[in-house]
Design a protein around this motif. Sequence first.
Motif, PDB file in Angstrom:
ATOM      1  N   PHE A  21     -16.950 -11.210   8.366  1.00 29.56           N
ATOM      2  CA  PHE A  21     -15.912 -12.214   8.129  1.00 29.56           C
ATOM      3  C   PHE A  21     -16.063 -13.388   9.088  1.00 29.56           C
ATOM      4  N   HIS A  22     -15.880 -14.608   8.551  1.00 27.53           N
ATOM      5  CA  HIS A  22     -15.915 -15.802   9.385  1.00 27.53           C
ATOM      6  C   HIS A  22     -14.993 -16.846   8.773  1.00 27.53           C
ATOM      7  N   ILE A  23     -14.610 -17.813   9.575  1.00 23.74           N
ATOM      8  CA  ILE A  23     -13.720 -18.869   9.122  1.00 23.74           C
ATOM      9  C   ILE A  23     -14.494 -19.869   8.274  1.00 23.74           C
ATOM     10  N   GLY A  24     -13.899 -20.264   7.131  1.00 23.51           N
ATOM     11  CA  GLY A  24     -14.523 -21.255   6.262  1.00 23.51           C
ATOM     12  C   GLY A  24     -15.393 -20.610   5.191  1.00 23.51           C
ATOM     13  N   GLY A  25     -15.517 -21.284   4.063  1.00 26.37           N
ATOM     14  CA  GLY A  25     -16.368 -20.796   2.988  1.00 26.37           C
ATOM     15  C   GLY A  25     -15.705 -19.731   2.138  1.00 26.37           C
ATOM     16  N   HIS A  26     -16.452 -19.214   1.189  1.00 27.07           N
ATOM     17  CA  HIS A  26     -15.967 -18.181   0.270  1.00 27.07           C
ATOM     18  C   HIS A  26     -16.640 -16.862   0.615  1.00 27.07           C
ATOM     19  N   GLN A  27     -15.828 -15.809   0.747  1.00 25.34           N
ATOM     20  CA  GLN A  27     -16.352 -14.502   1.117  1.00 25.34           C
ATOM     21  C   GLN A  27     -15.744 -13.429   0.229  1.00 25.34           C
ATOM     22  N   GLN A  28     -16.496 -12.388   0.033  1.00 20.73           N
ATOM     23  CA  GLN A  28     -16.041 -11.281  -0.792  1.00 20.73           C
ATOM     24  C   GLN A  28     -15.285 -10.272   0.068  1.00 20.73           C
ATOM     25  N   ALA A  29     -14.076  -9.934  -0.335  1.00 21.86           N
ATOM     26  CA  ALA A  29     -13.271  -8.945   0.378  1.00 21.86           C
ATOM     27  C   ALA A  29     -12.657  -7.984  -0.636  1.00 21.86           C
ATOM     28  N   ARG A  30     -12.278  -6.816  -0.150  1.00 16.26           N
ATOM     29  CA  ARG A  30     -11.577  -5.871  -1.022  1.00 16.26           C
ATOM     30  C   ARG A  30     -10.323  -5.377  -0.316  1.00 16.26           C
ATOM     31  N   GLN A  31      -9.268  -5.202  -1.070  1.00 17.31           N
ATOM     32  CA  GLN A  31      -8.026  -4.699  -0.494  1.00 17.31           C
ATOM     33  C   GLN A  31      -8.122  -3.188  -0.361  1.00 17.31           C
ATOM     34  N   VAL A  32      -7.902  -2.692   0.854  1.00 18.60           N
ATOM     35  CA  VAL A  32      -8.003  -1.251   1.078  1.00 18.60           C
ATOM     36  C   VAL A  32      -6.630  -0.595   1.218  1.00 18.60           C
ATOM     37  N   ALA A  33      -5.591  -1.392   1.426  1.00 21.83           N
ATOM     38  CA  ALA A  33      -4.246  -0.811   1.519  1.00 21.83           C
ATOM     39  C   ALA A  33      -3.201  -1.921   1.402  1.00 21.83           C
ATOM     40  N   ARG A  34      -2.040  -1.540   0.926  1.00 20.13           N
ATOM     41  CA  ARG A  34      -0.863  -2.415   0.922  1.00 20.13           C
ATOM     42  C   ARG A  34       0.313  -1.534   1.340  1.00 20.13           C
ATOM     43  N   LEU A  35       0.824  -1.780   2.546  1.00 24.29           N
ATOM     44  CA  LEU A  35       1.737  -0.839   3.178  1.00 24.29           C
ATOM     45  C   LEU A  35       3.087  -1.464   3.492  1.00 24.29           C
ATOM     46  N   ALA A  36       4.139  -0.683   3.338  1.00 26.15           N
ATOM     47  CA  ALA A  36       5.454  -1.028   3.886  1.00 26.15           C
ATOM     48  C   ALA A  36       5.348  -0.839   5.388  1.00 26.15           C
ATOM     49  N   ALA A  37       5.495  -1.926   6.127  1.00 22.30           N
ATOM     50  CA  ALA A  37       5.178  -1.862   7.554  1.00 22.30           C
ATOM     51  C   ALA A  37       6.167  -2.670   8.379  1.00 22.30           C
ATOM     52  N   GLY A  38       5.663  -3.226   9.476  1.00 23.01           N
ATOM     53  CA  GLY A  38       6.515  -3.719  10.538  1.00 23.01           C
ATOM     54  C   GLY A  38       6.625  -2.612  11.568  1.00 23.01           C
ATOM     55  N   LYS A  39       6.966  -2.946  12.800  1.00 21.74           N
ATOM     56  CA  LYS A  39       6.953  -1.976  13.886  1.00 21.74           C
ATOM     57  C   LYS A  39       7.890  -0.792  13.634  1.00 21.74           C
ATOM     58  N   ALA A  40       9.086  -1.055  13.116  1.00 21.56           N
ATOM     59  CA  ALA A  40      10.041   0.032  12.900  1.00 21.56           C
ATOM     60  C   ALA A  40       9.533   1.005  11.843  1.00 21.56           C
ATOM     61  N   ALA A  41       9.015   0.477  10.735  1.00 18.09           N
ATOM     62  CA  ALA A  41       8.493   1.345   9.676  1.00 18.09           C
ATOM     63  C   ALA A  41       7.302   2.148  10.172  1.00 18.09           C
ATOM     64  N   ASN A  42       6.472   1.549  11.026  1.00 18.69           N
ATOM     65  CA  ASN A  42       5.351   2.301  11.608  1.00 18.69           C
ATOM     66  C   ASN A  42       5.848   3.490  12.421  1.00 18.69           C
ATOM     67  N   VAL A  43       6.933   3.305  13.159  1.00 19.52           N
ATOM     68  CA  VAL A  43       7.511   4.401  13.943  1.00 19.52           C
ATOM     69  C   VAL A  43       8.022   5.499  13.015  1.00 19.52           C
ATOM     70  N   ASN A  44       8.730   5.117  11.945  1.00 23.38           N
ATOM     71  CA  ASN A  44       9.219   6.110  10.981  1.00 23.38           C
ATOM     72  C   ASN A  44       8.072   6.920  10.390  1.00 23.38           C
ATOM     73  N   ARG A  45       7.005   6.238  10.004  1.00 21.96           N
ATOM     74  CA  ARG A  45       5.869   6.914   9.374  1.00 21.96           C
ATOM     75  C   ARG A  45       5.229   7.907  10.353  1.00 21.96           C
ATOM     76  N   ALA A  46       5.066   7.496  11.600  1.00 14.06           N
ATOM     77  CA  ALA A  46       4.461   8.388  12.592  1.00 14.06           C
ATOM     78  C   ALA A  46       5.372   9.573  12.911  1.00 14.06           C
ATOM     79  N   LEU A  47       6.675   9.324  13.045  1.00 13.14           N
ATOM     80  CA  LEU A  47       7.614  10.417  13.300  1.00 13.14           C
ATOM     81  C   LEU A  47       7.567  11.453  12.183  1.00 13.14           C
ATOM     82  N   ALA A  48       7.484  10.972  10.937  1.00 14.08           N
ATOM     83  CA  ALA A  48       7.430  11.896   9.804  1.00 14.08           C
ATOM     84  C   ALA A  48       6.195  12.787   9.885  1.00 14.08           C
ATOM     85  N   GLN A  49       5.063  12.214  10.264  1.00 10.29           N
ATOM     86  CA  GLN A  49       3.857  13.019  10.415  1.00 10.29           C
ATOM     87  C   GLN A  49       3.996  14.057  11.517  1.00 10.29           C
TER      88      GLN A  49
END
Length: 321
Positions: A21-49
């Motif tokens: 990855f670099h700034i500028g130009g066109h690059q091929q990327a793929r989405q590997v995840a789309r997550l409900a997040a933010g710091k609080a949600a991350n804490v909830n997810r870890a606590l559940a585990q």
Amino acid sequence: MAIMTIGFNPAIDRILECPDFHIGGHQQARQVARLAAGKAANVNRALAQLGCDSLATGFVGATDVEFFHEQLMACGPGRVLCRFVEAAGKTRENISILDPKRRVETHLRDKGFTVTPEEAGFLQQRILHELKPGDFAIFSGSVDVGLEAGYFGALLDKCTAAGARVIVDSSGPPLRIAAERELWLIKPNLEELRSLLGVEVPNAAAAIRDVAAPLLKTTRNVLITRGPLGAVLLTQSGAYSARLTTKDMPVRTVGCGDHLLAGFISEMTGTQGETTSEEHVEKALATALAVATARAMSANLEEFDPALATGARASIAIERI
């Protein structure tokens, strides 16, 4: 006792993988995840585990509430009970770009919505209705645009008055507001600590202890993360350093501090009152660093690998400083 997280400014994290990855130009990327997040949600997810039940509240954009419910309630084995307040705006969507070849992460963060006084009042009512004496109230992340200047501090005071053990993991003005109050714990990283105190401090355990010690005049515990060098914990009875004795390369760094906090709280839920044994504190700190390490080393973006956390425990050194 219960654990409640309060996220004022959650996010939906789009995580893309883009080799070289670099700034500028066109690059091929793929989405590997789309997550409900933010710091609080991350804490909830870890606590559940970790097998701990928790309640998630805070603001979420009205169109995204179902997405947050579906993702967090699917975590386990612990349960996440969702009690979000719907905000009229849209939840911010952040983008993380992972470069697997160079092992570099780039994070693009949106600003977030503006809440109304009515929404802020509704959240305060919900928090105070749910909190009971001895509960943990974890305020994680930034504070929204639109909140009145005294709202955050007044809410912290009300939660403390309700008998809750209040924790703040934030930065900038919210962290300064928290540091002025009699809270149970604040959790800055080293850069946030430097900004809070207005001093340059080296990333050395004893130096961090000495600089952060005055914070114990108000806060009962201060937990400072040091990146790959571990963490320092200051309590009313002593100071501790936790570090990993191996030098494994992390897969990613996002959410590691949130997982460290979740690991620490998961061990402290069995304590009553404000006093704990040195052995219990050291165990909580070791668990915290093991969980954070597992998050850093886990390729799975939705959860950490418990086997990595178990393995990390054998490589953690806890020292009294």
